[in-house]
Design a protein around this motif. Structure first.
Motif, PDB file in Angstrom:
ATOM      1  N   ALA A 146     -14.203 -36.192   2.053  1.00 41.32           N
ATOM      2  CA  ALA A 146     -14.991 -35.501   1.028  1.00 41.32           C
ATOM      3  C   ALA A 146     -16.472 -35.744   1.287  1.00 41.32           C
ATOM      4  O   ALA A 146     -16.874 -36.863   1.624  1.00 41.32           O
ATOM      5  CB  ALA A 146     -14.614 -36.029  -0.352  1.00 41.32           C
ATOM      6  N   ARG A 147     -17.250 -34.699   1.165  1.00 40.06           N
ATOM      7  CA  ARG A 147     -18.711 -34.846   1.280  1.00 40.06           C
ATOM      8  C   ARG A 147     -19.289 -34.758  -0.122  1.00 40.06           C
ATOM      9  O   ARG A 147     -18.949 -33.843  -0.888  1.00 40.06           O
ATOM     10  CB  ARG A 147     -19.310 -33.752   2.175  1.00 40.06           C
ATOM     11  N   GLU A 148     -20.165 -35.698  -0.462  1.00 39.19           N
ATOM     12  CA  GLU A 148     -20.729 -35.786  -1.808  1.00 39.19           C
ATOM     13  C   GLU A 148     -22.220 -36.065  -1.731  1.00 39.19           C
ATOM     14  O   GLU A 148     -22.694 -36.644  -0.746  1.00 39.19           O
ATOM     15  CB  GLU A 148     -20.072 -36.947  -2.570  1.00 39.19           C
ATOM     16  N   ALA A 149     -22.907 -35.723  -2.808  1.00 43.20           N
ATOM     17  CA  ALA A 149     -24.351 -35.967  -2.843  1.00 43.20           C
ATOM     18  C   ALA A 149     -24.650 -37.464  -2.728  1.00 43.20           C
ATOM     19  O   ALA A 149     -23.861 -38.296  -3.168  1.00 43.20           O
ATOM     20  CB  ALA A 149     -24.917 -35.428  -4.146  1.00 43.20           C
ATOM     21  N   VAL A 150     -25.798 -37.783  -2.151  1.00 45.96           N
ATOM     22  CA  VAL A 150     -26.193 -39.187  -1.992  1.00 45.96           C
ATOM     23  C   VAL A 150     -26.549 -39.793  -3.352  1.00 45.96           C
ATOM     24  O   VAL A 150     -26.240 -40.946  -3.623  1.00 45.96           O
ATOM     25  CB  VAL A 150     -27.392 -39.299  -1.013  1.00 45.96           C
ATOM     26  N   GLY A 151     -27.235 -39.020  -4.205  1.00 39.89           N
ATOM     27  CA  GLY A 151     -27.605 -39.541  -5.521  1.00 39.89           C
ATOM     28  C   GLY A 151     -29.012 -39.122  -5.899  1.00 39.89           C
ATOM     29  O   GLY A 151     -29.354 -37.939  -5.839  1.00 39.89           O
ATOM     30  N   VAL A 152     -29.846 -40.095  -6.263  1.00 37.69           N
ATOM     31  CA  VAL A 152     -31.243 -39.809  -6.593  1.00 37.69           C
ATOM     32  C   VAL A 152     -32.067 -39.872  -5.299  1.00 37.69           C
ATOM     33  O   VAL A 152     -32.043 -40.883  -4.593  1.00 37.69           O
ATOM     34  CB  VAL A 152     -31.796 -40.825  -7.617  1.00 37.69           C
ATOM     35  N   ASP A 227     -37.518 -48.811  -5.635  1.00 35.27           N
ATOM     36  CA  ASP A 227     -36.724 -48.875  -6.867  1.00 35.27           C
ATOM     37  C   ASP A 227     -35.219 -48.790  -6.564  1.00 35.27           C
ATOM     38  O   ASP A 227     -34.770 -47.871  -5.870  1.00 35.27           O
ATOM     39  CB  ASP A 227     -37.142 -47.711  -7.784  1.00 35.27           C
ATOM     40  N   PRO A 228     -34.441 -49.726  -7.096  1.00 34.87           N
ATOM     41  CA  PRO A 228     -32.989 -49.708  -6.821  1.00 34.87           C
ATOM     42  C   PRO A 228     -32.271 -48.489  -7.396  1.00 34.87           C
ATOM     43  O   PRO A 228     -31.158 -48.189  -6.985  1.00 34.87           O
ATOM     44  CB  PRO A 228     -32.490 -51.008  -7.467  1.00 34.87           C
ATOM     45  N   ARG A 229     -32.895 -47.791  -8.356  1.00 35.14           N
ATOM     46  CA  ARG A 229     -32.238 -46.608  -8.938  1.00 35.14           C
ATOM     47  C   ARG A 229     -32.311 -45.396  -8.004  1.00 35.14           C
ATOM     48  O   ARG A 229     -31.669 -44.378  -8.245  1.00 35.14           O
ATOM     49  CB  ARG A 229     -32.888 -46.263 -10.291  1.00 35.14           C
ATOM     50  N   VAL A 230     -33.143 -45.500  -6.952  1.00 38.46           N
ATOM     51  CA  VAL A 230     -33.265 -44.398  -5.984  1.00 38.46           C
ATOM     52  C   VAL A 230     -32.329 -44.682  -4.811  1.00 38.46           C
ATOM     53  O   VAL A 230     -32.331 -45.777  -4.254  1.00 38.46           O
ATOM     54  CB  VAL A 230     -34.725 -44.273  -5.487  1.00 38.46           C
ATOM     55  N   ASP A 231     -31.500 -43.687  -4.451  1.00 39.85           N
ATOM     56  CA  ASP A 231     -30.510 -43.894  -3.383  1.00 39.85           C
ATOM     57  C   ASP A 231     -31.052 -43.564  -2.001  1.00 39.85           C
ATOM     58  O   ASP A 231     -30.557 -44.090  -0.994  1.00 39.85           O
ATOM     59  CB  ASP A 231     -29.280 -43.017  -3.652  1.00 39.85           C
ATOM     60  N   MET A 232     -31.996 -42.640  -1.944  1.00 42.78           N
ATOM     61  CA  MET A 232     -32.469 -42.166  -0.631  1.00 42.78           C
ATOM     62  C   MET A 232     -33.934 -41.780  -0.750  1.00 42.78           C
ATOM     63  O   MET A 232     -34.360 -41.220  -1.767  1.00 42.78           O
ATOM     64  CB  MET A 232     -31.644 -40.928  -0.237  1.00 42.78           C
ATOM     65  N   VAL A 233     -34.692 -42.093   0.290  1.00 37.46           N
ATOM     66  CA  VAL A 233     -36.068 -41.605   0.355  1.00 37.46           C
ATOM     67  C   VAL A 233     -36.153 -40.620   1.515  1.00 37.46           C
ATOM     68  O   VAL A 233     -35.719 -40.916   2.634  1.00 37.46           O
ATOM     69  CB  VAL A 233     -37.083 -42.741   0.584  1.00 37.46           C
TER      70      VAL A 233
END
Ligand code: NAD
Length: 489
Positions: A146-152, A227-233
């Motif tokens: 399954a491919r899913e979004a990384v997050g924020v 910030d730990p709430r960010v999953d990807m930059v």
């Protein structure tokens, strides 16, 4: 209401247009040095609220799983941008100094249209696929990838092609199911803020899904990497800043995507039409005052034809006068700021100190007393060891370097810390292809071909970056991969 009415722009946080905690900061027209107006200046509390809103929209809504909603919203955004394209064009010419002719392509209209590629990709994408039947460790298992979004996603962008770079991040990130906080460059806040206003007033994109945070303070953007709430930059900018983003992201093992600097080579082999190739190289290097990461700024030519090549490049480049970006014939407008102009002038001074000569240009044009202009400049008489041949100048400056055959041309092109792009010209396509294959760069143009397009992956080898933007590869940068193994009865 018109865009940025009252000469001021807002932040977009959690679906609302709001002011900045640090007040406002001015944005300038680099062609006239006039203050266009002010942009909301976010502080760290604003950035924290934007991250929180993006986190909530990802964790607590169906955005990441509702592909139909996302496809509709990304198409709606493209349509809304198209409806405001003339206002956007005026803002882009005024704030970026982008020549009008480029706004019908990569500076504005092209990237707006390219949003359709992200929506189409999401619509047709194989979000789940089955692996062949297998029995790992003797246990019959049905396996689903399954491919899913990384997050924020924190998107941090530069000023040189603001729409191209903003949309090449926003489009695939949103279509793939992520939520986004976009932090544009302080030199071009209005280009991004205008998009924020259009999103808030003319689209159904849910609150928090995209947040746009302008700030005069680089440290506010740096929060996205920390910030730990960010999953990807997802970062585009200079290699030095990319390095800082990677270091900051390491603490929370963020996924870090980087599009960085370049010092790309334009190789002319000894069987090519030298005059035509050098002229194309010179024209490209002067376009948008050389402020493109993938512009070929080293012209690598056969030693026996060196003087002829310098003369051909100088004839074209010397004929391009930096001018008013709103004029439809202007190719080379201003550079973005006094700081960039002074930095480029520093490199021009260095070229002379290093023993080079100017075949044309070499300073600021005498006929312009306002605006940050640099004359298109051809530097001759240096080898690839010179600093001006190794470091990114980011102005309309072309360094001509001699090569002693195909192997030497490849060696020179690859002798760079960067690996973003390259061009090869030869009278023999197979010979040009052989050279292209040996180049350590993410894109190569051969004999006039063009790599840039919505469905084509773009990015760098070596210190030019990590990952690919645009194309299906660019979409997949914003996805995680999950393997679901179910016992088959
Ligand atoms: P820059 O690196 O100075 O700034 C880029 C962005 O990073 C800005 O938004 C800035 O505010 C932000 N920033 C600065 N310090 C930061 C930090 N410590 N943490 C997080 N964010 C920070 O680049 P620039 O001068 O705006 O743009 C020019 C550079 O961008 C050139 O080097 C050019 O080659 C590169 N670029 C690369 C590509 C590509 O796709 N490879 C495209 C365009 C531009």
């Amino acid at each position: 209401m018109g865009l940025l009415a009252g000469g001021t722009s807002d932040l977009l946080i959690d679906g609302k247009l709001v002011g900045g905690g640090a007040g406002t900061f001015p944005t300038l027209n680099p062609a006239t040095e006039e203050v266009l107006g002010v942009a909301a200046d976010a502080d760290t509390a604003d950035m924290s609220r934007a991250i929180e809103a993006a986190r909530r929209a990802f964790d607590d809504t169906d955005w990441s799983t509702n592909t139909e909603l996302r496809v509709r919203c990304v198409r709606q955004l493209r349509d809304a941008l198209r409806e405001h394209v003339e206002e956007m064009r005026d803002i882009t010419m005024a704030e970026v100094g982008a020549p009008r002719m480029l706004t019908s392509g990569a500076q504005l209209e092209g990237p707006i249209d390219d949003l359709a590629f992200s929506a189409d990709t999401a619509e047709s994408y194989a979000w789940r696929r089955e692996l062949d039947d297998a029995a790992p460790q003797g246990i019959p298992t049905r396996r689903t990838v399954a491919r899913e979004a990384v997050g924020v996603v924190g998107a941090i962008t530069p000023w040189n092609f603001p729409h191209q770079i903003n949309f090449a991040k926003i489009g695939p990130a949103l279509a793939a199911g992520n939520t986004v906080v976009l932090k544009p460059a302080p030199d071009t806040p209005w280009c991004a803020a205008a998009v924020g206003q259009i999103i808030a007033e003319h689209t159904d994109i849910p609150p928090g899904v995209i947040n746009i945070v302008t700030s005069s303070d680089h440290a506010v953007g740096a929060l996205l990497s920390k910030d730990p709430r960010v999953d990807m930059v997802s970062f585009t900018g200079s290699t030095a800043t990319g390095r800082a983003v990677m270091i900051d992201g390491a603490a929370t093992i963020k996924k870090v995507f980087l599009e960085l600097g370049g010092k790309s080579a334009f190789i002319v082999l000894d069987d090519a039409d030298l005059g035509m190739a050098c002229s194309i190289s010179a024209f490209t290097a002067a376009m948008h005052a050389g402020q493109g990461c993938a512009i070929t700024t080293r012209l690598v030519v056969p030693r026996a034809k060196y003087d002829e090549a310098v003369a051909a490049a100088a004839a074209t480049m010397g004929g391009i006068k930096p001018g008013d970006p709103t004029n439809k014939r202007t190719v080379c407008g201003p550079v973005i700021s006094a700081r960039q102009r002074d930095r480029i002038q520093g490199y021009l001074n260095l070229a002379i100190e290093e023993g080079g000569q100017f075949a044309c240009g070499g300073g600021s044009p005498a006929d312009r007393d306002k605006g940050f202009f640099i004359e298109p400049t051809v530097i001759s008489g240096l080898t690839n060891d010179a600093r001006v041949a190794r470091e990114e100048i980011f102005g309309p400056v072309l360094v001509v370097i001699a090569h002693d055959g195909d192997d030497d041309a490849v060696r020179i092109a690859n002798d760079s810390p960067y690996g973003l792009s390259a061009t090869v010209y030869s009278g023999d396509d197979a010979r040009a292809q052989a050279v292209a294959t040996r180049l350590r760069t993410g894109t190569v143009n051969v004999n006039g071909g063009v790599w840039y397009s919505a469905d084509a992956p773009f990015g760098g080898y070596k210190q030019s970056g990590v990952g690919r933007e645009m194309g299906v590869a660019g979409f997949e940068e914003y996805l995680e991969t999950k393997l679901i193994a179910t016992a088959a009865n």
